[in-house]
Design a protein around this motif. Structure first.
Motif, PDB file in Angstrom:
ATOM      1  N   ASP A   1       0.883  -1.159   0.000  1.00  0.00           N
ATOM      2  CA  ASP A   1       0.000   0.000   0.000  1.00  0.00           C
ATOM      3  C   ASP A   1       0.927   1.218   0.000  1.00  0.00           C
ATOM      4  O   ASP A   1       1.762   1.376   0.898  1.00  0.00           O
ATOM      5  CB  ASP A   1      -0.902   0.007   1.236  1.00  0.00           C
ATOM      6  CG  ASP A   1      -1.799   1.231   1.249  1.00  0.00           C
ATOM      7  OD1 ASP A   1      -2.782   1.250   0.504  1.00  0.00           O
ATOM      8  OD2 ASP A   1      -1.484   2.176   2.000  1.00  0.00           O
TER       9      ASP A   1
ATOM     10  N   VAL B   1      -1.317  -0.826  -4.056  1.00  0.00           N
ATOM     11  CA  VAL B   1      -2.551  -0.130  -3.704  1.00  0.00           C
ATOM     12  C   VAL B   1      -2.204   1.333  -3.491  1.00  0.00           C
ATOM     13  O   VAL B   1      -1.271   1.648  -2.752  1.00  0.00           O
ATOM     14  CB  VAL B   1      -3.154  -0.701  -2.399  1.00  0.00           C
ATOM     15  CG1 VAL B   1      -4.430   0.052  -2.023  1.00  0.00           C
ATOM     16  CG2 VAL B   1      -3.418  -2.189  -2.525  1.00  0.00           C
TER      17      VAL B   1
ATOM     18  N   GLU C   1      -6.403  -0.832  -6.036  1.00  0.00           N
ATOM     19  CA  GLU C   1      -5.395  -1.823  -6.407  1.00  0.00           C
ATOM     20  C   GLU C   1      -5.145  -1.723  -7.907  1.00  0.00           C
ATOM     21  O   GLU C   1      -6.088  -1.682  -8.702  1.00  0.00           O
ATOM     22  CB  GLU C   1      -5.877  -3.232  -6.028  1.00  0.00           C
ATOM     23  CG  GLU C   1      -4.797  -4.272  -6.241  1.00  0.00           C
ATOM     24  CD  GLU C   1      -5.210  -5.675  -5.792  1.00  0.00           C
ATOM     25  OE1 GLU C   1      -6.067  -5.808  -4.892  1.00  0.00           O
ATOM     26  OE2 GLU C   1      -4.659  -6.637  -6.357  1.00  0.00           O
TER      27      GLU C   1
END
Lengths: 236, 236
Positions: free
Chosen positions: A128, B24, B29
């Motif tokens: 992320d 992400v 994503e």
């Protein structure tokens, strides 16, 4: 060894290595200088390197000549070597005082020498972007990494998925040579949830990695266990 | 060009490049994707690179295949290329929105494309470790550096020793090729005192470097003039 060929005398104490790295530190104009005790300097693994991987040493690695002291932190590996002196008295130069682990800013402390044991793991899955949390889909994951120590061969690597509360043993391969990285791996049955992955190395000298790093003003010899936040999400 | 050999149709608008870089970002994503307008993608200098300096492209540079768009900022040079698509409509993917220069966080702004002009200078003398001030002995110093621009060839480089209050012209060599760095140099009669050295490039499109950088939330296209504090000390 070069030192023996050069005819070192029996009263030699320290070997002083001077680099061409010139600057001012705390008001003292100097060339970078570090010494090794004669016994360490004579170790068969200590090298003067003029090439790496079959090519001349790149400038950023100390061209044309660099001292390599396997197992020691980088401050010992003097780059851009310009001079080697053998001294009959202990060398007390600026950079010998600078690299010491002190618990209090004004105490004498101990010299920084060999590399503390350490393990790192390859972050699984994908990142992320902002939080750097790793995103993983559920299933059997191979968690793997490398470990090393400058004091003694790595004896064991353990892993934790709960931020260091509990530890599991990993499968450890012997290092390819004395100063090489040892590979380790561990199978993780990942189920949805939040985790913190860590790995912890121990070596045959009895040293292992701390969960809380003792403070020192120079920030030296940090070998706090790595912490990798992982989010296991539903199968995509 | 590959695109012509592939038989691109006349209604093509954008060429979309997809990399294997998966992650992400802001909850989305995605694989990293950037497009170029057909006219830019067809430019004779735009490359798919599979080697660099006669060796396979290293992983950190996008192995096995990377898009190279000379003169554009790095976000256009898609690494680890996995797919190239030609689209008949304008591509509006996540990373096309991400790289925009905005004066206010909520405004639409303008896309980031070509590299703004910039000059850098080789810091003279040697450093003071903590302050990074460069220490120089008095005398005639050759101040030199490189300059570049993605918009047009560099037209001039000026230097300042007073932090940008006054500027002097430098001697500028032509760049070795259209996208190469242009060398510049200037002779400085350094006398004891404190200075701030800067260099400022202008290109043939009329662009030049700012003394005060306009703020933008992404921090993109920063080409503020470099500032190098210098202390000229008494001859040693």
């Amino acid at each position: 060894p070069l030192l023996r060929e050069a005819g070192m005398q029996s009263n030699a104490v320290d070997v002083v290595f001077t680099g061409a790295d010139h600057g001012v530190e705390r008001g003292v104009e100097q060339d970078y200088q570090r010494s090794l005790p004669v016994a360490e300097a004579m170790h068969e693994d200590v090298l003067l390197a003029y090439e790496m991987n079959g090519a001349p040493l790149p400038p950023q690695h100390g061209y044309p000549l660099r001292l390599v002291v396997p197992g020691w932190y980088g401050m010992a590996h003097v780059k851009w070597l310009s001079q080697v002196d053998v001294a009959a008295v202990s060398f007390e130069g600026f950079q010998m005082r600078a690299y010491r682990v002190r618990r209090q800013p004004d105490e004498d402390g101990v010299p920084l020498t060999r590399i503390e044991p350490r393990a790192l793991l390859v972050p699984p899955g994908f990142p992320d972007f902002m939080s750097r949390t790793r995103v993983v889909r559920p299933g059997l994951i191979t968690v793997e990494g490398r470990a090393w120590s400058g004091w003694a061969p790595v004896r064991a690597v353990e892993v934790s998925v709960d931020g260091g509360d509990t530890w599991a043993p990993t499968s450890l391969e012997p290092a390819p040579h004395r100063w090489g990285w040892a590979r380790w791996s561990w199978s993780w049955e990942a189920t949805p949830g939040s985790y913190v992955l860590s790995a912890r190395a121990s070596d045959m000298s009895g040293r292992s990695q701390p969960i809380d790093q003792p403070w020192n003003p120079g920030g030296f010899a940090n070998n706090l266990v790595q912490r990798v936040p992982v989010a296991v999400i539903a199968a995509g």
